[in-house]
Write a protein that holds these residues in place. Structure first.
Motif: not given
Length: 156
Positions: A6-8, A56-59, A70-74
């Motif tokens: 599901d994450r993929f 790269e932004d994927i946690n 999902m993302s490291n970017v706030l």
């Protein structure tokens, strides 16, 4: 908690990629991604790291466990960019565009800066023709399907 497949799928949906394009983007075979998406196989740690390196932004914790965002970017609110006079450069909609029209007396033209004394790179290519001595046939071999061959040499 969602499964790795599901994450993929979420990553593929976010990036707007089909399974084949996603596989290519992370350097995996299409069959590998197909097996993961169908639930037949789980991805290797190496494959998970390739996904994280490519996106790269994927946690990484979310990718591995499903926990967190999902993302490291706030996501943050961005204040509009303004010109020297304090007017917004980009209007959010037509109403704002009409309200933020700059008076004509505040407009000025600025010439584009161009590099002075530009040096053009000149590529020079010299072609050298070398004369070769005439070539002579020294031997001819004919191979047969029974793994034998015959050699013919010209008479001098």
């Amino acid at each position: 908690m969602n499964e790795i497949r599901d994450r993929f799928k979420m990553i593929m949906e976010r990036e707007g990629l089909a399974a084949g394009a996603f596989a290519e983007s992370i350097g995996a075979s299409q069959a590998t991604i197909s097996h993961i998406l169908s639930g037949r196989n789980n991805p290797s740690v190496e494959l998970m790291l390739r996904v994280h390196q490519r996106y790269e932004d994927i946690n990484l914790e979310w990718l591995l466990t499903g926990k967190g965002n999902m993302s490291n970017v706030l996501e943050r609110s961005v204040s509009p960019i303004k010109d020297d006079l304090g007017y917004p450069l980009f209007a959010e909609n037509a109403k704002n565009a009409a309200e933020t029209t700059v008076p004509a007396e505040n407009l000025k033209e600025i010439p584009l800066k161009t590099p002075e004394n530009r040096v053009k790179d000149v590529i020079r290519q010299d072609v050298i023709y070398k004369e070769r001595p005439p070539r002579k046939i020294t031997e001819i071999r004919i191979f047969f399907d029974d793994n034998t061959y015959e050699t013919f040499k010209p008479a001098n």
